[in-house]
Design a protein around this motif. Structure first.
Motif, PDB file in Angstrom:
ATOM      1  N   GLN A  24       1.434  -1.208  -0.255  1.00 60.29           N
ATOM      2  CA  GLN A  24      -0.193  -0.059   0.365  1.00 60.29           C
ATOM      3  C   GLN A  24       0.780   1.304  -0.166  1.00 60.29           C
ATOM      4  O   GLN A  24       2.203   1.260   0.694  1.00 60.29           O
ATOM      5  CB  GLN A  24      -1.087   0.539   1.724  1.00 60.29           C
ATOM      6  N   SER A  25       0.272   2.742  -0.628  1.00 59.55           N
ATOM      7  CA  SER A  25       1.223   3.428  -0.638  1.00 59.55           C
ATOM      8  C   SER A  25       0.554   4.657  -0.532  1.00 59.55           C
ATOM      9  O   SER A  25      -1.200   4.875  -1.468  1.00 59.55           O
ATOM     10  CB  SER A  25       2.183   3.523  -1.840  1.00 59.55           C
ATOM     11  N   PRO A  26       0.656   5.713  -0.328  1.00 53.54           N
ATOM     12  CA  PRO A  26       0.228   6.849  -0.358  1.00 53.54           C
ATOM     13  C   PRO A  26       0.102   7.419  -1.977  1.00 53.54           C
ATOM     14  O   PRO A  26       0.126   7.048  -2.765  1.00 53.54           O
ATOM     15  CB  PRO A  26       0.631   8.035   0.023  1.00 53.54           C
ATOM     16  N   LEU A  27      -1.823   7.941  -1.949  1.00 47.61           N
ATOM     17  CA  LEU A  27      -2.129   7.924  -3.288  1.00 47.61           C
ATOM     18  C   LEU A  27      -2.926   9.685  -3.786  1.00 47.61           C
ATOM     19  O   LEU A  27      -3.874   9.158  -2.534  1.00 47.61           O
ATOM     20  CB  LEU A  27      -2.768   7.182  -4.270  1.00 47.61           C
ATOM     21  N   GLU A  28      -2.914   9.873  -4.616  1.00 51.91           N
ATOM     22  CA  GLU A  28      -3.224  11.232  -4.283  1.00 51.91           C
ATOM     23  C   GLU A  28      -3.617  11.656  -6.660  1.00 51.91           C
ATOM     24  O   GLU A  28      -2.016  11.718  -6.685  1.00 51.91           O
ATOM     25  CB  GLU A  28      -3.011  12.945  -3.767  1.00 51.91           C
ATOM     26  N   ILE A  29      -4.875  11.893  -6.523  1.00 51.87           N
ATOM     27  CA  ILE A  29      -4.874  12.618  -8.426  1.00 51.87           C
ATOM     28  C   ILE A  29      -3.429  13.731  -7.866  1.00 51.87           C
ATOM     29  O   ILE A  29      -4.157  14.693  -7.784  1.00 51.87           O
ATOM     30  CB  ILE A  29      -5.919  12.526  -8.296  1.00 51.87           C
ATOM     31  N   ASN A  30      -3.636  13.606  -9.270  1.00 47.99           N
ATOM     32  CA  ASN A  30      -2.366  14.344 -10.056  1.00 47.99           C
ATOM     33  C   ASN A  30      -3.224  15.261 -10.492  1.00 47.99           C
ATOM     34  O   ASN A  30      -3.644  15.525 -11.381  1.00 47.99           O
ATOM     35  CB  ASN A  30      -1.360  14.488 -10.749  1.00 47.99           C
ATOM     36  N   GLU A  31      -3.472  16.419  -9.944  1.00 47.16           N
ATOM     37  CA  GLU A  31      -4.687  18.007  -9.311  1.00 47.16           C
ATOM     38  C   GLU A  31      -3.556  19.012 -10.781  1.00 47.16           C
ATOM     39  O   GLU A  31      -4.879  19.661 -12.108  1.00 47.16           O
ATOM     40  CB  GLU A  31      -4.993  18.962  -8.885  1.00 47.16           C
ATOM     41  N   HIS A  32      -2.100  18.343 -11.604  1.00 48.83           N
ATOM     42  CA  HIS A  32      -2.067  19.363 -12.484  1.00 48.83           C
ATOM     43  C   HIS A  32      -2.334  18.367 -13.682  1.00 48.83           C
ATOM     44  O   HIS A  32      -2.454  19.247 -14.951  1.00 48.83           O
ATOM     45  CB  HIS A  32      -0.357  19.549 -12.214  1.00 48.83           C
ATOM     46  N   TYR A  33      -2.265  17.575 -13.591  1.00 44.52           N
ATOM     47  CA  TYR A  33      -2.764  16.516 -15.360  1.00 44.52           C
ATOM     48  C   TYR A  33      -3.953  16.470 -15.641  1.00 44.52           C
ATOM     49  O   TYR A  33      -4.360  16.396 -16.438  1.00 44.52           O
ATOM     50  CB  TYR A  33      -1.668  15.527 -14.760  1.00 44.52           C
ATOM     51  N   ALA A  34      -4.562  16.877 -14.465  1.00 39.91           N
ATOM     52  CA  ALA A  34      -6.174  16.821 -14.173  1.00 39.91           C
ATOM     53  C   ALA A  34      -6.801  17.981 -14.882  1.00 39.91           C
ATOM     54  O   ALA A  34      -7.505  17.832 -15.630  1.00 39.91           O
ATOM     55  CB  ALA A  34      -7.139  16.301 -12.880  1.00 39.91           C
ATOM     56  N   GLY A  35      -5.902  18.874 -14.782  1.00 37.85           N
ATOM     57  CA  GLY A  35      -7.227  20.185 -15.241  1.00 37.85           C
ATOM     58  C   GLY A  35      -5.963  20.215 -16.598  1.00 37.85           C
ATOM     59  O   GLY A  35      -6.759  20.545 -17.462  1.00 37.85           O
ATOM     60  N   ASN A  36      -4.334  19.745 -16.671  1.00 40.09           N
ATOM     61  CA  ASN A  36      -3.568  20.500 -17.820  1.00 40.09           C
ATOM     62  C   ASN A  36      -3.463  19.713 -19.087  1.00 40.09           C
ATOM     63  O   ASN A  36      -2.881  19.736 -20.202  1.00 40.09           O
ATOM     64  CB  ASN A  36      -2.269  21.499 -17.607  1.00 40.09           C
ATOM     65  N   GLY A  37      -4.297  18.613 -18.746  1.00 35.23           N
ATOM     66  CA  GLY A  37      -3.475  17.086 -19.146  1.00 35.23           C
ATOM     67  C   GLY A  37      -1.893  16.200 -19.570  1.00 35.23           C
ATOM     68  O   GLY A  37      -1.192  17.206 -19.131  1.00 35.23           O
ATOM     69  N   VAL A  38      -1.884  15.981 -20.186  1.00 35.52           N
ATOM     70  CA  VAL A  38      -0.730  15.375 -20.738  1.00 35.52           C
ATOM     71  C   VAL A  38      -0.330  15.141 -21.958  1.00 35.52           C
ATOM     72  O   VAL A  38      -1.170  14.999 -22.850  1.00 35.52           O
ATOM     73  CB  VAL A  38      -0.789  13.455 -20.077  1.00 35.52           C
ATOM     74  N   SER A  39       0.743  14.777 -22.129  1.00 34.45           N
ATOM     75  CA  SER A  39       1.527  14.747 -22.942  1.00 34.45           C
ATOM     76  C   SER A  39       2.194  13.148 -23.798  1.00 34.45           C
ATOM     77  O   SER A  39       2.915  13.298 -22.969  1.00 34.45           O
ATOM     78  CB  SER A  39       2.582  15.812 -23.809  1.00 34.45           C
ATOM     79  N   LEU A  40       1.430  12.896 -24.505  1.00 30.85           N
ATOM     80  CA  LEU A  40       2.182  11.485 -25.109  1.00 30.85           C
ATOM     81  C   LEU A  40       2.584  11.195 -25.977  1.00 30.85           C
ATOM     82  O   LEU A  40       2.767  12.066 -27.208  1.00 30.85           O
ATOM     83  CB  LEU A  40       0.640  10.369 -24.739  1.00 30.85           C
ATOM     84  N   VAL A  41       4.085  10.411 -26.192  1.00 28.61           N
ATOM     85  CA  VAL A  41       4.196   9.867 -27.232  1.00 28.61           C
ATOM     86  C   VAL A  41       4.057   8.743 -27.359  1.00 28.61           C
ATOM     87  O   VAL A  41       4.060   7.415 -26.869  1.00 28.61           O
ATOM     88  CB  VAL A  41       5.753   9.996 -26.854  1.00 28.61           C
ATOM     89  N   THR A  42       3.990   8.352 -28.968  1.00 24.99           N
ATOM     90  CA  THR A  42       3.726   6.723 -29.659  1.00 24.99           C
ATOM     91  C   THR A  42       4.691   5.778 -30.010  1.00 24.99           C
ATOM     92  O   THR A  42       5.608   6.562 -30.263  1.00 24.99           O
ATOM     93  CB  THR A  42       3.027   7.341 -31.203  1.00 24.99           C
ATOM     94  N   TYR A  43       4.321   4.727 -29.826  1.00 27.22           N
ATOM     95  CA  TYR A  43       5.302   4.025 -30.128  1.00 27.22           C
ATOM     96  C   TYR A  43       4.937   2.587 -30.683  1.00 27.22           C
ATOM     97  O   TYR A  43       3.880   1.450 -30.193  1.00 27.22           O
ATOM     98  CB  TYR A  43       6.216   3.415 -28.675  1.00 27.22           C
ATOM     99  N   ASN A  44       5.033   1.558 -31.451  1.00 24.77           N
ATOM    100  CA  ASN A  44       5.168   0.953 -32.158  1.00 24.77           C
ATOM    101  C   ASN A  44       5.216  -0.538 -31.653  1.00 24.77           C
ATOM    102  O   ASN A  44       6.069  -1.290 -31.241  1.00 24.77           O
ATOM    103  CB  ASN A  44       5.285   1.179 -33.313  1.00 24.77           C
TER     104      ASN A  44
END
Lengths: 279, 279
Positions: A111-131
Motif C-alpha cells: 500500500q502507498s499514499p495516492l492522490e490524483i495529480n491535479e496538475h495533469y487532471a487540469g492541464n492534461g498530459v503529453s504522449l508519445v506513440t510507440y509501435n
C-alpha cells in the motif's frame, strides 16, 4: 508502512522474497491495483474479479480465498492508516527449484499514499506513440519491459507517457486506456488491450450529444481528434493535450472534464455503499 | 548452496530481495546463464559480453566492474564446490520507490548443479509450435511469460518444449535456438531472435558436405527437413525427433550428433585455455 506477504504482515524493511521466486527468475506474475479513498477501497469487487481472472489465465492458483484476500487488504488499510492510497496485489509464480517450473504462488500486497495529480487532471498530459503490441494483453501481468525501457525515450521527447499502437492501430498506454472525442462520439480501442475498470465505468456513462463506443482507430484519427483523454484508477480521466508533439483539439478539454466529473460522481456513489473499514 | 547478491554471499535461505524490486513489481530485468565443467566456466568471455550488452540495451548500469563480476562468479564456484554447474547472473531494475521508476540495479548470481541430459542428447526432444514473437528478442531479458504460461500446453501435447514461430516464420525455442538440416545446408533463423552463444559456436563449425547458414525459414520447411536440432548452453545440440506430432527425418540424427560432437571438442579446447579456479 506494512506489507502483506502470503497474508502475514511485515515491515517494509522485512518485506522480502527469495530470489528463487519466478518473478525474479522469469518475470512471471500478475497483479492488480485499486485505490482507497478515506480508507475505503473503490470498486473493490471489480478489481478482485479481474485479479482472479488474471490469475486463472496465467495458471496461478490464488493461495487464499476471496474472503481471506479481502481481509488481508482490510488488515493492511487498518494497520497502515493511510486514508487515500493505492493498493497493489501481486501474485508471483512462486519459489521455483529449477528457476523455470511454477510452484506455489506468493501473494504480496503493498500500500502507498495516492492522490490524483491535479496538475495533469487540469492541464492534461503529453504522449508519445510507440509501435508495440503487449503480449497477453487481456491479462494484467507484471510485464512492463517496454514501458520501463522506454522511460528515457519518453522523457527525452518531453512527454509524460507512452501510447502504444500496433502498425498504426491505437492500443493503450502502459498503465491507462486511451479515448478520442470526435464530432459525436467518444471512442476507445477494442482489440488487443487490457480493458481497464475505469474504462468500463466510462463506457457506462451518459454524455449528452455523444455516444461512447469501443472501436479500433488509427494514429491519424488521434491527430485530428477534437479531444483525447486517458483513463486509469490513479488518474480517473486526464486530458491529453499533445501526441507526438502535435496539439490535440482546442485545449479546452470540455468532454474529458465532463467524463472526469461523472467518474468522480460514480466513485462517490460507490463509496456510500461501502462499509467503513477504519472507524 | 550460496547465492551472491550485490557481490555479497548469502545462504540460500537468506538470499532474499525486497518486494519493491522492479523484477517483482514490473518483471524488469536481464540475465545470463553459463556453465562450469570441472569448476571452469565455459566461454566466460562470450557470456559476460552478452550480459553487458543486455544490461546496456535495457538501460541497467551494472553496479560492479567486469573484474568484480568475474571475481564474484569465481567466489561462488569456490564456495559452493559444484564441479559441473549452471551459473545464472540476474540484473534487476532495483528497488523502486514508486514501483515503476528504475533505480540502482540489483545483481544476483545463483549456481546449481548441471549435467547434460543424456537421454535427450541421444534420443532427441519433441517440440510443439506456437505463434508468438518475443519482445526485444535480441536482449536476454527475464521475460518468459509465454513459455511458463504454456508449460501445461506443452505437457498436454506430450512434448518437451515450445518452438515459437511468427505467422509461420520459425524463430526459436524459449531457451534454445533451432536448426534444420536440408540436403546440403544446416540452417538457423536469422530474424527477431536471441542469437545464442552455442548457436554462434555452431555457425563457426565445418561440417563436410554442408554449409551452415543463418536464414529465415517457415514451418513447412521444418516438417520436411532431413533433421532438426536445438542448441543452448545446457544442451549443446539435442536432436529434435518430432515437431507438432510429425516425425522429422529418419530418426538417425547423424548431423545433429556430428554437431554435438564438434561442440564438445570446442568446449574441451576452451577448457584447456582456462586457468583452474578450484585447485
Amino acid at each position: 508502512m506494512y506489507v502483506s506477504i502470503n497474508n502475514q504482515l511485515f515491515s517494509q524493511e522485512e518485506a522480502n522474497i527469495s530470489v528463487s521466486d519466478l518473478s525474479v527468475q522469469r518475470g512471471y506474475g500478475i497483479f492488480d491495483f485499486l485505490k482507497t479513498i478515506n480508507y475505503k477501497p473503490v470498486f473493490l469487487e471489480d478489481y478482485l474479479n479481474r485479479f482472479y481472472h488474471s490469475a486463472k489465465e496465467m495458471h496461478l492458483p490464488v493461495p487464499f480465498s476471496r474472503t481471506e484476500l479481502q481481509e488481508a487488504i482490510e488488515g493492511l488499510i487498518d494497520k497502515n492508516n493511510i486514508p487515500n492510497s493505492g493498493i497493489k496485489i501481486i501474485l508471483t509464480g512462486g519459489y521455483s527449484e529449477d528457476g523455470y517450473t511454477m510452484s506455489k504462488p506468493n501473494l504480496v500486497i503493498v500500500q502507498s499514499p495516492l492522490e490524483i495529480n491535479e496538475h495533469y487532471a487540469g492541464n492534461g498530459v503529453s504522449l508519445v506513440t510507440y509501435n508495440h503490441q503487449r503480449q497477453i494483453p487481456h491479462v494484467k501481468t507484471i510485464d512492463y519491459l517496454q514501458a520501463i525501457r522506454l522511460q528515457l525515450f519518453v522523457k527525452e521527447r518531453g512527454a509524460e507517457d507512452l501510447l502504444y499502437h500496433q502498425n498504426g492501430f491505437i492500443r493503450e498506454c502502459p498503465r491507462a486506456n486511451f479515448f478520442i472525442v470526435t464530432e459525436k462520439e467518444i471512442v476507445t480501442p477494442n482489440s488487443e488491450i487490457l480493458k481497464g475498470i475505469t474504462r468500463s465505468k466510462i463506457l457506462s456513462l451518459k454524455i449528452d450529444g455523444y455516444t461512447i463506443v469501443e472501436r479500433d482507430f488509427k494514429l491519424e484519427d488521434v491527430y485530428k481528434a477534437k479531444e483525447a483523454f486517458i483513463s486509469s484508477s490513479t488518474k480517473n480521466a486526464f486530458p491529453v493535450y499533445q501526441v507526438d508533439g502535435k496539439q490535440i483539439g482546442d485545449g479546452q478539454n470540455k468532454i474529458a472534464k465532463l467524463v472526469n466529473g461523472q467518474l468522480l460522481e460514480l466513485i462517490k456513489l460507490n463509496q456510500e455503499q461501502v462499509a467503513d473499514i477504519k472507524v
